[in-house]
Design an enzyme around this catalytic site. Structure first.
Site, PDB file in Angstrom:
ATOM      1  N   GLU A 213      80.512  16.938  10.336  1.00 28.03           N
ATOM      2  CA  GLU A 213      81.726  17.400  10.682  1.00 28.03           C
ATOM      3  C   GLU A 213      81.478  17.558  12.347  1.00 28.03           C
ATOM      4  O   GLU A 213      82.712  17.216  12.881  1.00 28.03           O
ATOM      5  CB  GLU A 213      81.760  18.930  10.288  1.00 28.03           C
TER       6      GLU A 213
ATOM      7  N   LYS B 180      91.235  23.326  11.320  1.00 24.50           N
ATOM      8  CA  LYS B 180      90.497  24.582  10.669  1.00 24.50           C
ATOM      9  C   LYS B 180      91.230  25.013   9.263  1.00 24.50           C
ATOM     10  O   LYS B 180      90.575  25.255   8.365  1.00 24.50           O
ATOM     11  CB  LYS B 180      90.652  25.641  11.643  1.00 24.50           C
TER      12      LYS B 180
ATOM     13  N   LYS C  18      78.050  19.955   7.575  1.00 24.46           N
ATOM     14  CA  LYS C  18      77.874  20.276   8.948  1.00 24.46           C
ATOM     15  C   LYS C  18      77.826  19.220   9.733  1.00 24.46           C
ATOM     16  O   LYS C  18      78.280  18.960  10.991  1.00 24.46           O
ATOM     17  CB  LYS C  18      77.191  21.429   9.234  1.00 24.46           C
TER      18      LYS C  18
ATOM     19  N   GLU D  76      76.306  21.271   2.033  1.00 24.71           N
ATOM     20  CA  GLU D  76      76.669  21.829   3.235  1.00 24.71           C
ATOM     21  C   GLU D  76      76.045  21.617   4.454  1.00 24.71           C
ATOM     22  O   GLU D  76      76.780  21.035   5.405  1.00 24.71           O
ATOM     23  CB  GLU D  76      76.547  23.206   2.907  1.00 24.71           C
TER      24      GLU D  76
ATOM     25  N   CYS E  82      99.403  22.234  12.309  1.00 26.19           N
ATOM     26  CA  CYS E  82     100.261  22.633  13.172  1.00 26.19           C
ATOM     27  C   CYS E  82     100.196  24.054  13.310  1.00 26.19           C
ATOM     28  O   CYS E  82      99.848  24.750  12.617  1.00 26.19           O
ATOM     29  CB  CYS E  82     101.544  22.237  12.722  1.00 26.19           C
TER      30      CYS E  82
ATOM     31  N   TRP F 217      99.817  18.518  14.559  1.00 22.56           N
ATOM     32  CA  TRP F 217      98.587  17.809  13.836  1.00 22.56           C
ATOM     33  C   TRP F 217      99.593  16.765  12.780  1.00 22.56           C
ATOM     34  O   TRP F 217     100.109  17.271  11.819  1.00 22.56           O
ATOM     35  CB  TRP F 217      97.828  18.599  13.028  1.00 22.56           C
TER      36      TRP F 217
ATOM     37  N   HIS G 107      67.674   7.555  -7.918  1.00 22.38           N
ATOM     38  CA  HIS G 107      68.601   6.747  -8.446  1.00 22.38           C
ATOM     39  C   HIS G 107      69.580   6.113  -7.612  1.00 22.38           C
ATOM     40  O   HIS G 107      70.962   5.842  -7.998  1.00 22.38           O
ATOM     41  CB  HIS G 107      69.472   7.892  -9.547  1.00 22.38           C
TER      42      HIS G 107
ATOM     43  N   ASN H  34     106.231  24.211  10.872  1.00 20.91           N
ATOM     44  CA  ASN H  34     105.090  23.964  10.388  1.00 20.91           C
ATOM     45  C   ASN H  34     105.103  23.647   8.941  1.00 20.91           C
ATOM     46  O   ASN H  34     105.686  24.742   8.503  1.00 20.91           O
ATOM     47  CB  ASN H  34     103.952  24.966  10.688  1.00 20.91           C
ATOM     48  N   GLY H  35     104.749  22.751   8.450  1.00 18.56           N
ATOM     49  CA  GLY H  35     104.867  22.479   6.845  1.00 18.56           C
ATOM     50  C   GLY H  35     105.351  21.048   6.475  1.00 18.56           C
ATOM     51  O   GLY H  35     105.275  20.256   7.178  1.00 18.56           O
TER      52      GLY H  35
ATOM     53  N   ARG I 278      93.194  25.264  15.456  1.00 24.53           N
ATOM     54  CA  ARG I 278      93.767  24.547  14.170  1.00 24.53           C
ATOM     55  C   ARG I 278      93.632  23.509  14.047  1.00 24.53           C
ATOM     56  O   ARG I 278      93.815  22.601  13.226  1.00 24.53           O
ATOM     57  CB  ARG I 278      94.955  25.339  13.924  1.00 24.53           C
TER      58      ARG I 278
HETATM   59  C1  G6P Z   1      89.158  22.638   6.452  1.00 31.67           C
HETATM   60  C2  G6P Z   1      88.108  22.966   7.225  1.00 31.67           C
HETATM   61  C3  G6P Z   1      86.879  23.178   6.348  1.00 31.67           C
HETATM   62  C4  G6P Z   1      87.126  24.179   5.342  1.00 31.67           C
HETATM   63  C5  G6P Z   1      88.435  23.503   4.459  1.00 31.67           C
HETATM   64  C6  G6P Z   1      88.563  24.323   3.387  1.00 31.67           C
HETATM   65  O1  G6P Z   1      88.953  21.140   6.012  1.00 31.67           O
HETATM   66  O2  G6P Z   1      87.784  22.022   8.216  1.00 31.67           O
HETATM   67  O3  G6P Z   1      85.875  23.643   7.097  1.00 31.67           O
HETATM   68  O4  G6P Z   1      85.944  24.182   4.626  1.00 31.67           O
HETATM   69  O5  G6P Z   1      89.417  23.130   5.326  1.00 31.67           O
HETATM   70  O6  G6P Z   1      89.233  25.511   3.989  1.00 31.67           O
HETATM   71  P1  G6P Z   1      89.511  26.881   3.068  1.00 31.67           P
HETATM   72  O7  G6P Z   1      90.071  27.474   4.197  1.00 31.67           O
HETATM   73  O8  G6P Z   1      90.510  26.610   2.108  1.00 31.67           O
HETATM   74  O9  G6P Z   1      88.277  27.637   2.767  1.00 31.67           O
END
Ligand code: G6P
Length: 601
Positions: free
Chosen positions: A484, A596, A481, A477, A2, A75, A500, A99-100, A27
Site C-alpha cells: 500500500e 481511505k 502495508k 497485513e 469522493c 475519485w 508449495h 458522492n455515490g 479519502r
Molecule cells: C480501503 C482502505 C483499507 C481498508 C479497506 C476496508 O481499501 O484503503 O485500508 O482496510 O478499505 O475498509 P473498512 O473501512 O471497511 O475497514
C-alpha cells in the site's frame, strides 16, 4: 473516495470550501471543484489534481455576497479523471455535488437527452443536475425531492440554485454530516473536515433531505415529512484530526495505538467476574446456542477477521468462516449463525452490500466499527465500537489493532457465555489485555532499530512476510502495508505453505520478515529461506534462545500470550512499512490509487 462539502453563512464561501476539502483529502481523489453563489449567479471552478491546483484556477471571488457554496473531491468511477468529469455539475442555474452511484443513470440520461438536455461529462452524477433542473420551478427543495424519487442507487448530495436562498442536502447509503456554527452551517462527508469550525454536528440519516439556511436546518424525508434532528457534540478536538507534530498521519496513528487499545478496552472488562461487558443484543442462552460465526470484511479489516478464526475457535469453541466482502456469494442458511461485519469506516460498500445480502436470512448480526452512527451500525443488531478517534492515513493502523482488541473482548464474552472459558481463564486473558498498551509502547520504542532495518532493505524488489497461527493474518497485513504505502510487491504467507510454490521466488534479493513469536515451527521455514540466500528479519519473543541461530537479524518483542503477540508484531510491521515508504520518499498518507473509504462496489 469522493468527498462533499458545502457552506452557507456570513463569511466568504471559497476559503472555507477549500479548507474543508483539504480536510477530506485523506479519502483519496483525482480532481476537485467548487461552485459558489455570487450575486444570484453561480461560478464554478474545477481542476484535475490536488486542491492546490484548484486554488490556482479559483479567480478569487470576494464579494460580500459569496457566502454560499458547494465543493467536491472526486475519485473516478464513471468516466476518467478530467475537468469535465469533476464536480460540481451544473444545469442552468443548478449546481450539484454527488458522492455515490446512480444505478439507473443511463435510462435517465436517455430520457433527459430526449428532452433536449446536453451532457458535458461521462459521469452518472450529471443526470442529477439536469433532473433537478427539469423539476425546478422556484422551489429547490421540491425539485430535489422529485428528482430523487426517480433515482436508483446511492447518494450524498449538496445542491445550489442561483435563485434559492438555501442549500439542499440529501443522503442515501452515503455519509453526510452537517455542522452548526454561529450563523453558519458547514457540510461534509465526514466529521474531521468540520472540526475546526464546530463540534455540534447532525449526521443525516438514510432517506433524509434537508433545507439548509445559515441559521437553521429543516430536516425532512423525501415525502416532505419533518424529521427529528439529533445534534451530537463531538468530543475529539480539532488537534485529534491533525498530525500533532508527526511528519505523517500514519506515524502519528501508529503511535496512538496504546491509547486506542486502552480506550477500546475501557469500561468493558470485569476482572472480578472474569468477564467482558458488551451489549451484543443477545442473551447468554442465545450466544450459547450459536454454532458458527460468519465474518464479512475487506482489506485490513478482513485480516482482523482471519485472526478471529483462530481466536473464536479457541476461546469460544466456535467455527468461523471469513469472507472477503466483494466475493461474498449467498449465505447457506444455517440457523444459529452469527453474522459479524468488520469495517473501520462503517461505510465500505462491498461490506455493506454483503451484509445486506446475508441479513436477508434473518440471522443475528453484529458490527465492529470505528465510526459512531456509520451506515453499518444501521444494518446490524448491535455494534462494538473501537475507540480510536478519526484515522486519517489511508493505510489502516490503529483501527486494525483496535479491531483485534475488540475481537479479543468478543471472544472472551462468547467464551464465557458458552461455558468454554472459566472465569479464571478469562481473568488471565483480561489481565494480559490491560498490560497490552504498555507492551505496544515498548515496541514503539524500538522504532529506530526498525527504521534502520527498513532503510537497509528499502531497495528490495520483493518482500516476504511469513507467520503461522495467529501470526499468519499478520503476515498478510505486513505485506499489505508494504504494498500500500511502499509500493513494493510483497507476499504474506503461512510459513508452512512456502514450500508449495512461493519458495521459487526466494533469492538473496528477497528479504523475509519472519513473525516468530508463536511456536518453534517457523524456525524450519526460516531455515528454508536462508538456504535460498534470503536475509531473514525475525520478530521474536525476548530471550528466545534459538532464533538468533537461524535469523539474520532479530527484533525482540515483549513476552506475552500468543494472541497479544500478534498485536505487537503488527506494530513492528507497520513501522517497517512506514520507514520503507519514508525512505523512498512516497506520499505515505495518500498512496496512489487508494482511498481511505471505498463507498463503491
Ligand atoms: C480501503 C482502505 C483499507 C481498508 C479497506 C476496508 O481499501 O484503503 O485500508 O482496510 O478499505 O475498509 P473498512 O473501512 O471497511 O475497514
Amino acid at each position: 473516495m469522493c468527498g462533499i462539502v458545502a457552506y452557507i453563512g456570513d463569511e466568504l464561501a471559497g476559503p472555507i470550501l477549500f479548507d474543508t476539502l483539504k480536510r477530506l483529502e485523506y479519502r483519496g481523489y483525482d480532481s476537485a471543484g467548487v461552485a459558489i453563489k455570487s450575486d444570484e449567479k453561480i461560478e464554478v471552478f474545477k481542476s484535475v489534481g490536488r486542491i492546490a491546483d484548484l486554488e490556482k484556477v479559483y479567480t478569487g471571488l470576494g464579494c460580500p455576497g459569496d457566502c454560499m457554496g458547494i465543493g467536491h473531491t472526486r475519485w473516478a468511477t464513471h468516466g476518467k479523471p478530467s475537468d469535465k468529469n469533476a464536480h460540481p455539475h451544473t444545469s442552468g442555474e443548478i449546481a450539484i455535488v454527488h458522492n455515490g452511484i446512480i444505478e439507473n443513470y443511463l435510462d435517465l440520461r436517455d430520457l433527459l437527452m430526449e428532452m433536449g438536455y446536453e451532457f458535458l461529462s461521462e459521469t452518472d452524477s450529471e443526470v442529477l443536475a439536469h433532473l433537478i433542473h427539469f423539476y425546478y420551478k422556484g422551489d429547490l427543495f421540491e425539485a430535489v425531492c422529485k428528482a430523487l424519487e426517480r433515482v436508483e442507487g446511492s447518494y450524498a448530495i449538496a445542491v445550489l440554485a442561483a435563485s434559492s436562498p438555501y442549500l439542499v442536502c440529501a443522503r442515501k447509503d452515503s455519509p453526510l454530516v452537517l455542522g452548526k456554527g454561529e450563523n453558519a452551517i458547514y457540510v461534509a462527508s465526514d466529521v474531521p473536515a468540520l472540526l475546526p469550525y464546530t463540534k455540534d454536528v447532525i449526521r443525516m440519516r438514510d432517506g433524509e433531505i434537508s433545507r439548509v439556511y445559515a441559521d437553521r436546518v429543516e430536516m425532512m424525508d423525501l415525502a416532505g415529512m419533518p424529521q427529528p434532528i439529533q445534534m451530537e457534540r463531538i468530543t475529539w478536538d480539532a488537534d485529534a484530526a491533525e498530525r500533532g507534530g508527526y511528519p505523517h498521519f500514519m506515524l502519528k496513528e501508529i503511535h496512538e495505538q496504546p491509547r486506542a487499545i486502552r480506550e477500546t478496552v475501557a469500561g468493558r472488562i470485569s476482572e472480578i467476574d472474569g468477564d467482558v461487558r458488551l451489549d451484543l443484543g443477545m442473551s447468554d442462552e442465545e450466544l450459547e446456542a450459536l454454532e458458527r460465526v460468519v465474518i464479512i470484511a475487506c482489506g485490513t479489516s478482513y485480516h482482523a477477521g482471519l485472526l478471529a478464526k483462530y481466536l473464536f475457535a479457541r476461546a469460544a469453541g466456535l467455527p468461523v468462516d471469513v469472507e472477503v466482502a466483494s466475493e461474498f456469494q449467498q449465505l447457506q442458511v444455517r440457523p444459529r449463525t452469527l453474522l459479524l461485519g468488520i469495517t473501520q469506516s462503517g461505510e465500505t460498500a462491498d461490506t455493506l452490500l454483503a451484509l445486506k445480502k446475508a441479513k436477508t436470512c434473518g440471522l443475528p448480526s453484529l458490527a465492529i466499527t470505528n465510526v459512531v452512527g456509520s451506515t453499518v451500525t444501521e444494518l446490524v443488531g448491535s455494534t462494538i465500537y473501537t475507540r480510536c478517534g478519526p484515522e486519517i492515513g489511508v493505510a489502516a493502523t490503529k483501527t486494525f489493532t483496535a479491531q483485534l482488541v475488540a475481537l479479543i473482548l468478543l471472544s472472551i464474552r462468547l467464551g464465557r457465555a458458552r461455558g468454554h472459558l472459566t472465569p479464571d481463564q478469562a481473568r488471565k486473558m483480561l489481565i494480559e489485555l490491560t498490560r497490552l498498551p504498555g507492551l505496544v509502547q515498548r515496541v514503539l520504542e524500538k522504532r529506530e532499530t526498525l527504521r534502520e532495518i527498513a532503510e537497509t532493505y528499502a531497495g528490495a524488489g520483493c518482500y516476504f512476510f511469513i507467520g503461522r497461527d495467529y501470526l499468519y493474518p499478520i503476515s498478510l497485513e505486513g505485506a499489505l502495508k508494504m504494498k500500500e504505502i511502499a509500493y513494493i510487491p510483497s507476499e504474506g504467507y503461512a510459513g508452512g505453505e512456502l514450500k508449495h510454490g512461493p519458495l521459487a521466488l526466494i533469492t538473496e534479493k528477497t528479504p523475509v520478515v519472519a513473525l516468530a513469536t508463536c511456536g518453534k515451527k517457523i524456525q524450519s521455514n526460516i531455515k528454508e529461506v536462508r538456504a535460498r540466500g534470503a536475509d531473514v528479519i525475525a520478530l521474536a519473543t525476548e530471550g528466545d534462545p534459538d532464533i538468533g541461530k537461524v535469523a539474520s537479524v532479530v527484533i525482540e518483542l515483549p513476552e506475552t500470550r500468543p494472541v497479544f503477540s500478534a498485536v505487537l508484531a503488527t506494530v513492528a510491521v507497520q513501522l517497517m512499512a512506514y520507514y520503507t515508504a519514508n525512505k523512498l520518499g512516497l506520499p505515505i498518507d495518500k498512496p496512489r490509487n487508494l482511498a481511505k473509504c471505498v463507498t463503491v462496489e
